[in-house]
Write an enzyme that holds these catalytic residues in place. Sequence first.
Site, PDB file in Angstrom:
ATOM      1  N   HIS A 163     -37.454  55.949  75.397  1.00 43.91           N
ATOM      2  CA  HIS A 163     -37.047  55.307  76.654  1.00 43.91           C
ATOM      3  C   HIS A 163     -37.882  54.041  76.880  1.00 43.91           C
ATOM      4  O   HIS A 163     -37.347  52.990  77.244  1.00 43.91           O
ATOM      5  CB  HIS A 163     -37.249  56.256  77.841  1.00 43.91           C
ATOM      6  CG  HIS A 163     -36.083  57.144  78.136  1.00 43.91           C
ATOM      7  ND1 HIS A 163     -35.749  58.215  77.337  1.00 43.91           N
ATOM      8  CD2 HIS A 163     -35.161  57.122  79.141  1.00 43.91           C
ATOM      9  CE1 HIS A 163     -34.694  58.816  77.849  1.00 43.91           C
ATOM     10  NE2 HIS A 163     -34.310  58.175  78.940  1.00 43.91           N
ATOM     11  N   HIS A 210     -43.254  62.442  79.310  1.00 44.37           N
ATOM     12  CA  HIS A 210     -44.153  61.694  78.431  1.00 44.37           C
ATOM     13  C   HIS A 210     -45.534  61.553  79.044  1.00 44.37           C
ATOM     14  O   HIS A 210     -45.684  61.462  80.270  1.00 44.37           O
ATOM     15  CB  HIS A 210     -43.604  60.299  78.141  1.00 44.37           C
ATOM     16  CG  HIS A 210     -42.426  60.289  77.221  1.00 44.37           C
ATOM     17  ND1 HIS A 210     -42.539  60.560  75.871  1.00 44.37           N
ATOM     18  CD2 HIS A 210     -41.115  60.056  77.455  1.00 44.37           C
ATOM     19  CE1 HIS A 210     -41.338  60.479  75.312  1.00 44.37           C
ATOM     20  NE2 HIS A 210     -40.468  60.185  76.255  1.00 44.37           N
TER      21      HIS A 210
END
Length: 374
Positions: A163, A210
């Site tokens: 991302h 993350h």
Amino acid sequence: MEKRNPPSLGQLFRFLQDPHLVARFQHICGVRAIIPGGETSALGKRGSDSIDRNGSVRTTKPLRKNSLTGDAGQEFVVENRFLYYLFTFGTELGNELFYLSFFPFLVWNADPAVGRRLIMLWVWVMYLGQCTKDLLGWSRPASPPVVKVEVLYDSEYSMPSTHAMSATAIPFALFFLTFGRWQYSFWLGLAAAACWCLLVCLSRIYVGMHSLLDVMVGVAYSAVMLPLLLPALDAVDELVASSGYAAATVAAVHAALGLLSSKLDGWSTSRADTAQILGSGAGVALGTRAERLLGLLPADGPSAGGPPTAALRWLAGVPVLLATRALTKSLLAATLRRFRRPRAEIPCRYLVYGAVGFNVLFLAPLVFRLLRLS
């Protein structure tokens, strides 16, 4: 006074990878885990956004189930609804629905040449990012202490954040490809690209997918690739448009890369996502060549027509893509039933999204011509 030695690189990496850092950011943003017994992990007064009219705690669950296991995730408390919606939007800027909306819109209504080159760059960046994830095999931040606001990709590996890679590559490449070609302020374009990147990166930490290190490495990875890939885009795009052999080679190489990536590790949904990305890129290459052969490839430069025309193109083009995906899926369904293996999904997804990518450049523009929208 005793002099402290600076932290080593390994210590710095461990600090940036610490899940407690993610949990602390979530806590600041008003995300609270639910502890057995009905209480939240918050210290202090709960925010008003987490209390309903009856005075009870309002809980939230992840929007989508885990794409591999089907797990729906655990409930959590959101004390700041604005940040929740903002970061939910931010994380969607790296998901399939955004790509299926953004790239066709760019090709149809903004600048076809920029759209083709941006898709090419996106395919390379995402493929390298997904392969690096599988080679490293780092797990997602641990929960607890992290609250899993999203579980869709929780079964995939974590390092680097793809991302963050796409959120660096797409806006900054768009800026470099269009500055001087489109009319806008340099600083406004640069600020917009930076805000896009920052929003997506923070959103991935917010949803618990993350660590800070994953995101930082993802940004750095793309930042290194951009100056290497950007100079080649114009030449490769022209070669694909002018040579059938080049377009076929792109499709064959993408297929081979998809099969190669499927052998890097055991099965996971990232293999299918990689096949979708590579298939889309192959379809766009073949569609570009088909348009040039029929003399339909638009000239370089911004697309003609104002907002009403753009809206009509969108309304006419999206059904074409949806029908393409549905029809190709139905034709390949028998293959999936016959093999009954997850790996059969890789070539099927490659073909499905290859057809979608092809019709972004070929069938949809033909429909626009028939409807006199181009």
